[in-house]
Design an enzyme around this catalytic site. Structure first.
Site, PDB file in Angstrom:
ATOM      1  N   ASP A   6       9.467   0.685   1.576  1.00 12.52           N
ATOM      2  CA  ASP A   6       9.061  -0.719   1.712  1.00 12.52           C
ATOM      3  C   ASP A   6      10.226  -1.713   1.673  1.00 12.52           C
ATOM      4  OD1 ASP A   6       9.707  -0.986  -1.071  1.00 12.52           O
ATOM      5  OD2 ASP A   6       7.693  -0.302  -1.593  1.00 12.52           O
ATOM      6  N   PRO A   8       0.842  -1.198   0.000  1.00  8.97           N
ATOM      7  CA  PRO A   8       0.000   0.000   0.000  1.00  8.97           C
ATOM      8  C   PRO A   8       0.877   1.247   0.000  1.00  8.97           C
ATOM      9  CG  PRO A   8       0.011  -1.001   2.180  1.00  8.97           C
ATOM     10  CD  PRO A   8       0.800  -1.915   1.280  1.00  8.97           C
ATOM     11  N   ASP A   9       0.376   2.265  -0.619  1.00  7.08           N
ATOM     12  CA  ASP A   9       1.089   3.527  -0.661  1.00  7.08           C
ATOM     13  C   ASP A   9       0.972   4.133   0.735  1.00  7.08           C
ATOM     14  OD1 ASP A   9       2.224   5.894  -1.246  1.00  7.08           O
ATOM     15  OD2 ASP A   9       0.983   6.300  -3.006  1.00  7.08           O
ATOM     16  N   PHE A  10       2.004   3.878   1.533  1.00  6.94           N
ATOM     17  CA  PHE A  10       1.888   4.025   2.985  1.00  6.94           C
ATOM     18  C   PHE A  10       1.532   5.423   3.430  1.00  6.94           C
ATOM     19  CE2 PHE A  10       2.675   1.882   6.922  1.00  6.94           C
ATOM     20  CZ  PHE A  10       2.972   2.893   7.814  1.00  6.94           C
ATOM     21  N   ARG A  11       2.150   6.404   2.819  1.00  6.97           N
ATOM     22  CA  ARG A  11       2.004   7.738   3.372  1.00  6.97           C
ATOM     23  C   ARG A  11       1.107   8.660   2.549  1.00  6.97           C
ATOM     24  NH1 ARG A  11       7.342  10.401   5.176  1.00  6.97           N
ATOM     25  NH2 ARG A  11       7.858   9.795   3.064  1.00  6.97           N
ATOM     26  N   ASN A  40      10.361   5.224  -1.746  1.00  4.17           N
ATOM     27  CA  ASN A  40       9.606   4.171  -1.058  1.00  4.17           C
ATOM     28  C   ASN A  40      10.283   3.761   0.237  1.00  4.17           C
ATOM     29  OD1 ASN A  40       8.001   4.322  -3.295  1.00  4.17           O
ATOM     30  ND2 ASN A  40       8.894   2.533  -4.296  1.00  4.17           N
ATOM     31  N   HIS A  77      13.130   8.962   1.576  1.00  3.45           N
ATOM     32  CA  HIS A  77      12.158   9.141   2.656  1.00  3.45           C
ATOM     33  C   HIS A  77      12.359   8.114   3.765  1.00  3.45           C
ATOM     34  CE1 HIS A  77       9.344  11.367  -0.377  1.00  3.45           C
ATOM     35  NE2 HIS A  77      10.429  12.032  -0.087  1.00  3.45           N
TER      36      HIS A  77
END
Ligand SMILES: [Zn+2]
Length: 389
Positions: free
Chosen positions: A173, A97-100, A171, A190
């Site tokens: 991840d 999932p696109d976490f942020r 990312n 990030h």
């Protein structure tokens, strides 16, 4: 209750990270490459001025503004310092999932955490007082499996063929690492979940992903076993600086880049997005994304970032957009380079290896019925056993 700080002027797609100053952060991975950075900075300024004043128009390097043109350039042997810039789009096919970023419905789902405002969950000051919502969300969104995509392995192939200068990722991840990029190949702009640190400035003890995962899944707030401080994954929260390596490496890498490949990012987050204008004005730039992005916009102009992407105008001479998923784009490029079979076999082999390791891990954890929530030594073993820094 006051307004949500800094939220009003954000773009609707992704949020920006405040404090992108180039001062030292407490990031411990600083490589101290700063020596030649003054020169690199001058290169950048020279480029910027010549572009702004229209002095030296960029040289046309590609024989054609197409994926075929890019492939021929790579095959010409003149292209040895490829930089990849990647974002959430390269991991979506891995089910991450696109976490942020808002837009995944994430921010809409945060009511249950009683936040003063949605972004608070990723704000460092709030986190230090109320870490519970962040860790609850981390548990909810924790990927079931860390299996890199075709695109990740394509980048790994660039490395193996000696063509990759560095991969700049937004990312968190860790999939670049799982695919075999190592610390020096990679700038995690990030931050990353791969490591965590005690937030106490005096301590800063490091913990690994296994340790953090265990805390997250046992609903325990991770506390430092040395000083009892809070332990936070090394992702960059709002209110924190980007890793110092981002700035030092950027100054060294971009003036030397001879092909920029941008994948799976909408280029909305600064200062990451402005990297596209740091390559020389002759450097070809390939965008593989679902839609065109990065074209000059008023905002970038305002901050003095020239050099937006130009795919279509009469003056276009170096930018190529290939509109597809990142996996399809990488396969198409690999095909043109004669690497397609090699890439497909590489992906298959690596995925089988990850699957069999997952099975072993599961079998092991069902045998260890003892719970194991305490007393594990942190910081030594990494989750991906065959990866090392
Ligand atoms: Zn500590």
């Amino acid at each position: 209750m006051s307004d949500a700080p800094e939220s009003s002027d954000k773009k609707e797609e992704e949020t920006s990270i405040p404090n992108p100053e180039e001062d030292e952060s407490e990031d411990s991975s600083d490589e101290g490459e700063g020596g030649a950075s003054g020169e690199a900075e001058m290169d950048f300024l020279r480029n910027l001025f010549s572009r702004t004043l229209g002095l030296s128009p960029g040289e046309k390097v590609l024989d054609e503004l197409s994926l075929e043109g890019v492939a021929r350039y790579i095959q010409s042997g003149k292209c040895k310092n490829i930089i990849c810039m990647v974002g959430a789009g390269i991991s979506t096919s891995a089910g991450i999932p696109d976490f942020r970023s808002p837009g995944t419905g994430l921010y809409a789902n945060l009511q249950k955490y009683n936040l003063p405002y949605p972004e608070a969950i990723f704000q460092i000051d709030y986190f230090k007082k109320h870490p519970e919502p962040f860790f609850a969300l981390a548990k909810e969104l924790y990927p079931g499996q860390f299996k890199p995509t075709v695109c990740h392995y394509f980048i790994r192939m660039l490395k193996d063929k000696g063509l990759l200068r560095r991969c700049y990722s937004q990312n968190i991840d860790t999939l670049e690492r799982v695919a075999g990029l190592q610390g020096d190949d990679l700038i995690e702009a990030h931050g990353t979940f791969y490591t965590s640190h005690c937030v106490s400035f005096l301590c800063r003890k490091e913990y690994n992903l296994d340790w953090m995962k265990e805390k997250i899944f046992s609903d325990e707030i991770p506390k430092c076993d040395k000083c009892n401080g809070l332990v936070k994954p090394d992702i960059v929260f709002f209110g924190e600086n980007l890793p110092a390596r981002f700035f030092t490496s950027m100054k060294m890498d971009f003036p030397r880049c001879d092909l920029l490949i941008i994948m799976g990012t909408s280029l909305q987050v600064q200062p990451f997005a402005s990297l596209v204008s740091r390559v020389s004005n002759s450097t070809p730039r390939l965008l593989i994304n679902m839609e065109k992005t990065g074209q000059s916009d008023a905002l970038m102009g305002m901050f003095g970032f020239g050099g937006g992407m130009d795919f279509d105008s009469e003056k276009a001479y170096r930018d190529v957009a290939y509109l597809s998923t990142c996996d399809e784009g990488c396969l198409a490029l690999a095909d043109l380079l004669g690497w397609k079979v090699e890439l497909e076999e590489f992906v298959k082999r690596e995925h089988e290896r990850i699957d069999s390791k997952d099975k072993q891990d599961k079998a092991k954890s069902t045998n260890e019925s003892s719970g194991a929530a305490e007393g594990k030594a942190p910081g030594v073993e990494t989750e991906k056993s065959d990866k090392k820094e």
